[in-house]
Design an enzyme around this catalytic site. Structure first.
Site, PDB file in Angstrom:
ATOM      1  N   ARG A   1       0.847  -1.208   0.000  1.00 39.81           N
ATOM      2  CA  ARG A   1       0.000   0.000   0.000  1.00 39.81           C
ATOM      3  C   ARG A   1       0.875   1.248   0.000  1.00 39.81           C
ATOM      4  O   ARG A   1       0.600   2.235  -0.653  1.00 39.81           O
ATOM      5  CB  ARG A   1      -0.923  -0.007   1.200  1.00 39.81           C
ATOM      6  CG  ARG A   1      -2.216  -0.786   0.996  1.00 39.81           C
ATOM      7  CD  ARG A   1      -1.979  -2.191   0.492  1.00 39.81           C
ATOM      8  NE  ARG A   1      -3.176  -2.939   0.224  1.00 39.81           N
ATOM      9  CZ  ARG A   1      -3.706  -3.848   1.037  1.00 39.81           C
ATOM     10  NH1 ARG A   1      -3.117  -4.159   2.190  1.00 39.81           N
ATOM     11  NH2 ARG A   1      -4.796  -4.474   0.715  1.00 39.81           N
TER      12      ARG A   1
ATOM     13  N   HIS B   1      -6.685 -10.320  -4.336  1.00 38.85           N
ATOM     14  CA  HIS B   1      -5.772  -9.192  -4.057  1.00 38.85           C
ATOM     15  C   HIS B   1      -4.664  -9.089  -5.111  1.00 38.85           C
ATOM     16  O   HIS B   1      -3.525  -8.791  -4.763  1.00 38.85           O
ATOM     17  CB  HIS B   1      -5.131  -9.363  -2.668  1.00 38.85           C
ATOM     18  CG  HIS B   1      -6.015  -8.884  -1.545  1.00 38.85           C
ATOM     19  ND1 HIS B   1      -6.101  -7.561  -1.182  1.00 38.85           N
ATOM     20  CD2 HIS B   1      -6.829  -9.557  -0.700  1.00 38.85           C
ATOM     21  CE1 HIS B   1      -6.943  -7.437  -0.163  1.00 38.85           C
ATOM     22  NE2 HIS B   1      -7.410  -8.634   0.149  1.00 38.85           N
TER      23      HIS B   1
ATOM     24  N   ASP C   1      -6.733 -14.455   1.271  1.00 39.44           N
ATOM     25  CA  ASP C   1      -7.848 -13.717   1.882  1.00 39.44           C
ATOM     26  C   ASP C   1      -8.681 -12.989   0.831  1.00 39.44           C
ATOM     27  O   ASP C   1      -8.187 -12.593  -0.223  1.00 39.44           O
ATOM     28  CB  ASP C   1      -7.325 -12.698   2.909  1.00 39.44           C
ATOM     29  CG  ASP C   1      -6.334 -11.726   2.292  1.00 39.44           C
ATOM     30  OD1 ASP C   1      -5.503 -12.164   1.472  1.00 39.44           O
ATOM     31  OD2 ASP C   1      -6.399 -10.523   2.609  1.00 39.44           O
ATOM     32  N   GLU C   2      -9.942 -12.820   1.183  1.00 38.14           N
ATOM     33  CA  GLU C   2     -10.847 -11.874   0.531  1.00 38.14           C
ATOM     34  C   GLU C   2     -10.920 -11.992  -0.992  1.00 38.14           C
ATOM     35  O   GLU C   2     -11.045 -10.985  -1.686  1.00 38.14           O
ATOM     36  CB  GLU C   2     -10.449 -10.431   0.904  1.00 38.14           C
ATOM     37  CG  GLU C   2     -10.573 -10.154   2.386  1.00 38.14           C
ATOM     38  CD  GLU C   2     -10.240  -8.716   2.745  1.00 38.14           C
ATOM     39  OE1 GLU C   2     -11.052  -8.095   3.438  1.00 38.14           O
ATOM     40  OE2 GLU C   2      -9.158  -8.222   2.353  1.00 38.14           O
TER      41      GLU C   2
ATOM     42  N   ASP D   1       0.270  -6.826  -3.518  1.00 42.21           N
ATOM     43  CA  ASP D   1      -1.158  -6.530  -3.364  1.00 42.21           C
ATOM     44  C   ASP D   1      -1.533  -5.558  -4.461  1.00 42.21           C
ATOM     45  O   ASP D   1      -0.670  -5.117  -5.227  1.00 42.21           O
ATOM     46  CB  ASP D   1      -1.456  -5.936  -1.973  1.00 42.21           C
ATOM     47  CG  ASP D   1      -2.827  -6.389  -1.458  1.00 42.21           C
ATOM     48  OD1 ASP D   1      -3.812  -6.221  -2.193  1.00 42.21           O
ATOM     49  OD2 ASP D   1      -2.906  -6.907  -0.340  1.00 42.21           O
TER      50      ASP D   1
ATOM     51  N   ASP E   1      -3.288  -1.008  12.254  1.00 42.50           N
ATOM     52  CA  ASP E   1      -3.727   0.119  11.415  1.00 42.50           C
ATOM     53  C   ASP E   1      -4.841   0.903  12.098  1.00 42.50           C
ATOM     54  O   ASP E   1      -5.224   1.976  11.624  1.00 42.50           O
ATOM     55  CB  ASP E   1      -4.153  -0.337  10.012  1.00 42.50           C
ATOM     56  CG  ASP E   1      -5.200  -1.441  10.015  1.00 42.50           C
ATOM     57  OD1 ASP E   1      -5.516  -1.984  11.102  1.00 42.50           O
ATOM     58  OD2 ASP E   1      -5.712  -1.759   8.928  1.00 42.50           O
TER      59      ASP E   1
ATOM     60  N   TYR F   1      -4.534  -5.670  15.021  1.00 39.33           N
ATOM     61  CA  TYR F   1      -4.342  -4.887  13.800  1.00 39.33           C
ATOM     62  C   TYR F   1      -3.900  -3.466  14.174  1.00 39.33           C
ATOM     63  O   TYR F   1      -4.657  -2.693  14.762  1.00 39.33           O
ATOM     64  CB  TYR F   1      -5.631  -4.864  12.974  1.00 39.33           C
ATOM     65  CG  TYR F   1      -5.680  -5.956  11.919  1.00 39.33           C
ATOM     66  CD1 TYR F   1      -5.070  -7.187  12.146  1.00 39.33           C
ATOM     67  CD2 TYR F   1      -6.319  -5.755  10.705  1.00 39.33           C
ATOM     68  CE1 TYR F   1      -5.110  -8.184  11.174  1.00 39.33           C
ATOM     69  CE2 TYR F   1      -6.367  -6.745   9.734  1.00 39.33           C
ATOM     70  CZ  TYR F   1      -5.758  -7.959   9.977  1.00 39.33           C
ATOM     71  OH  TYR F   1      -5.797  -8.936   9.014  1.00 39.33           O
TER      72      TYR F   1
ATOM     73  N   GLU G   1      -2.510   1.238   4.183  1.00 41.39           N
ATOM     74  CA  GLU G   1      -3.296   2.112   3.306  1.00 41.39           C
ATOM     75  C   GLU G   1      -3.162   3.571   3.737  1.00 41.39           C
ATOM     76  O   GLU G   1      -3.028   4.470   2.908  1.00 41.39           O
ATOM     77  CB  GLU G   1      -4.776   1.727   3.345  1.00 41.39           C
ATOM     78  CG  GLU G   1      -5.144   0.519   2.535  1.00 41.39           C
ATOM     79  CD  GLU G   1      -5.078  -0.762   3.343  1.00 41.39           C
ATOM     80  OE1 GLU G   1      -4.411  -0.764   4.406  1.00 41.39           O
ATOM     81  OE2 GLU G   1      -5.676  -1.766   2.919  1.00 41.39           O
TER      82      GLU G   1
HETATM   83  C1  ACM Z   1      -6.690  -9.160   5.770  1.00 44.14           C
HETATM   84  O1  ACM Z   1      -6.726  -8.264   6.628  1.00 44.14           O
HETATM   85  N1  ACM Z   1      -7.346  -9.031   4.626  1.00 44.14           N
HETATM   86  C2  ACM Z   1      -5.927 -10.376   5.985  1.00 44.14           C
END
Ligand code: ACM
Ligand code: ZN
Length: 648
Positions: free
Chosen positions: A114, A220, A285-286, A143, A379, A377, A427
């Site tokens: 990011r 991602h 992920d995601e 990413d 962030d 986390y 980010e």
């Molecule tokens: C994540 O926070 N997408 C692993």
């Protein structure tokens, strides 16, 4: 348990014999002292009883000795000794420290996609991590915001996918998320050359830190499919605009195409050549799975391999990559989504969406690493959102992180918890100073969670040591969030507030959110507890309706002040009301309005705000009932959040 070493109400002049973060497993104070400058004798002992990373550091009037089973153990003894020296005068009190880690995996994650951070920034953090006996850097190298590792076979990854035409993350998102070449005007980004990577891996190794690279798949990855569109579902091509910017690709690789596996395996070959780590993180992920459901290649794969839908397809992809890596002597770690559709046989699960993924995987006898986002986390901001740089939503003060136990006694399969990690997504983190501000001192807490036996952990004791460690980190040139101001928690949060309406009955005339933002339900607004900096924390929320309620003081009382606070977290759609008013009544039927306050229009533009609505009167006013009306601007569909009605 009681703090062993130092006073919990620590000030810079408090006498401190021993300051070690993470706190050692066992400390015995002895008589006498030793010159701080004495050089230790170091012995590597065969069959050392406390494990491969353990050590005994003995400080007596005769000198300093270190015993360990491995060089790593001896290195950790040196880290403890360094901290003792830093925080002692000319002499260190005699003591015997017998120390070993609680978990084998003690990790910090760094997202360099990011925002890109150069190798000197990375090395500086590695030095701090090593001093805290952290042994793993989980390095998020790829990413959608940028591919950061040079792969010789696929040059467009570092020539294009590593650069974007707009540095500011939000502006870049708002303007198409394009990529560009390095020589494009204003190009922002970067990548590590193989020499850079080898240098960092070797430097980390000298500090007994393993670097685990993360190569994201199968989601991602729009930066990859922007430049190699044949790896996406369908028949896409690169789209390069006249101004030299490249459009992003599909977020996911196509799992139906063999080309995807050929690409990933070739990339991994080069990754394995640089990173000797036992584990390779493959992301997982995601992934948005919609394209897979519609893609002829993915559908063919599902049919031919008898896979159970798109989850089964993802699991097929992960298992196939796992096999490739297992055959080369490596193992995979994946985010907890890799549980979907069936877990690859030897995979380690990294639990981030809370702890559930970790619990599930451990119950299946898979090893797990815990980094639940609501504790680990980094962030999320750690202090007052009005003065802190913007975070990614939510609030994780150091006390919350410290309160986390990755393997509580009640957990089924707790022996499968390999360890714990603090994760920092970037980010919103665009500078090295901001990166450090988010890491420290919370990484001190992570180190202690990961190393110190649970029964030896005590927050007040830790906080005193973290303050001293923060000061020495600042002296070494690190940017550290200052916990000495007590700003990590909102005023009144810890002790609560005493007032006339505390414990009084609340009758609601509009409905607060019945599930997620109910806080403590009907007692929330008069429970004597104020909300935290985070709207998830003791705040009650009303979605798209006015907030109207009446508090019954129980009898007619004389009052001098009424106060409520509404919070604003604009990025989550929570705004202060357009108008707040108070009405009073002796009988609960006839109300008289005594206060109204409209919103200051400038306040609605703030990313965060806490607005107190204060009515005060020098002359006492008699009332039994107090009605609060907070009127929402219906056009915006926003949320209202309030925490306590304080009456005095
Ligand atoms: C994540 O926070 N997408 C692993
Ligand atoms: Zn496909």
């Amino acid at each position: 348990m009681a703090p062993l070493l130092i006073s919990s109400s620590c000030s810079s002049s408090a006498p401190v014999d021993t300051v070690i973060v993470p706190r050692p497993a066992k400390i015995e104070m002895l008589d006498g002292s030793c010159r701080a400058k004495s050089e230790p004798t170091v012995s590597i002992v065969e069959d050392f009883p406390y494990g491969p990373e353990a050590y005994i550091l003995e400080i007596t009037s005769d000198g300093i000795s270190i015993q360990a089973g491995t060089e790593t153990g001896a290195f950790y003894a040196q880290q403890s000794l360094k901290q003792l020296r830093e925080h002692s005068g000319r002499r260190i009190r005699a003591q015997r420290i017998t120390d070993w880690p609680r978990f084998e995996y003690r990790g910090v994650h760094m997202d360099v996609s990011r925002h890109f951070f150069g190798k000197e920034v990375v090395k500086k953090q590695l030095e701090m991590f090593a001093s805290l006996k952290i042994n793993t850097l989980h390095w998020h190298l790829t990413d959608g915001e940028g591919w950061r590792i040079r792969i010789d076979r696929y040059p467009l990854l570092h020539e294009v996918a590593a650069w974007r035409p707009i540095a500011d993350y939000q502006q870049w998102c708002d303007n198409g998320r394009y990529y560009c070449k390095e020589d494009h005007p204003g190009a922002y980004g970067g990548y590590y050359t193989k020499e850079d990577l080898r240098e960092i891996v070797a430097f980390a190794d000298s500090l007994h830190i393993t670097v685990i690279p993360e190569i994201e798949m199968f989601g991602h990855s729009p930066e990859v499919t922007a430049v190699y569109p044949e790896l996406a579902c369908g028949t896409k091509e690169c789209i390069v605009h006249e101004d030299g910017t490249w459009e992003r690709g599909q977020g996911e690789y196509c799992i139906g195409k063999e080309a995807t596996f050929e690409f990933l395996e070739n990339v991994l070959d080069e990754v394995l050549d640089i990173f000797p780590s036992k584990y390779i993180h493959i992301g997982g992920d995601e992934a948005g799975k919609k394209n897979w459901a519609e893609c002829p290649d993915c559908r063919r794969r599902m049919r031919e391999e008898h896979l159970d839908g798109v989850d089964g397809l993802q699991s097929y992809g992960i298992s196939r990559i796992e096999r490739y890596l297992n055959d080369r002597g490596r193992s995979i770690i994946g985010w907890d989504e890799i549980l979907e559709g069936g877990l690859a046989p030897n995979a380690v699960v990294m639990s981030w969406r809370g702890v559930d993924g970790g619990l599930k995987a451990a119950a299946m006898e898979h090893r797990v690493i815990m980094t639940p986002n609501d504790y680990c986390y980094l962030d999320r901001v750690q202090g007052n959102p009005l003065t802190e740089p913007e975070g990614f939503g939510g609030h994780i003060p150091i006390s919350r992180l410290y309160s986390y136990d990755p393997a509580p006694a009640s957990m089924e399969g707790r022996e499968y918890v390999m360890g714990v990690q603090a994760s920092l997504w970037t980010e919103k983190v665009g500078t090295p100073e901001h990166l450090e501000h988010m890491y420290y001192p919370r990484v001190f807490a992570l180190a202690e969670i990961a190393w110190t036996p649970q029964e030896e952990r005590d927050y007040d004791d830790f906080r005193s040591r973290a303050l001293l460690m923060s000061r020495s980190a600042v002296k070494k040139g690190y940017e550290v969030f200052d916990i000495s101001a007590g700003d990590d928690l909102r005023n009144g949060y810890e002790k609560g507030v005493d007032h006339l309406a505390k414990g009084c009955k609340v009758t609601y005339y509009s409905t607060y959110s019945p599930r997620k933002y109910r806080a403590a339900g009907d007692s929330t607004l008069t429970d004597g507890q104020v909300g935290g900096w985070d709207f998830h924390d003791r705040w009650q929320g009303w979605g798209d309706v006015d907030c109207i309620y009446v508090v019954d003081l129980g009898s007619v009382r004389k009052i001098h002040s009424i106060s409520t606070t509404f919070g604003q977290w604009a990025s989550s759609g929570i705004y202060i009301p357009d108008e707040v008013s108070y009405e009073i009544s002796d009988d609960g039927n006839q109300f008289e309005r005594i206060f109204v306050q409209k919103r200051n229009p400038a306040d609605s533009l703030l990313p965060a705000a806490f607005v107190a609505y204060d009515w005060r009167s020098r002359k006492a006013v008699k009332t039994r009932y107090i009605k609060v009306k907070a009127i929402d601007d219906r056009n915006r569909g926003s949320w209202l959040f309030t925490d306590e009605l304080i009456v005095r």
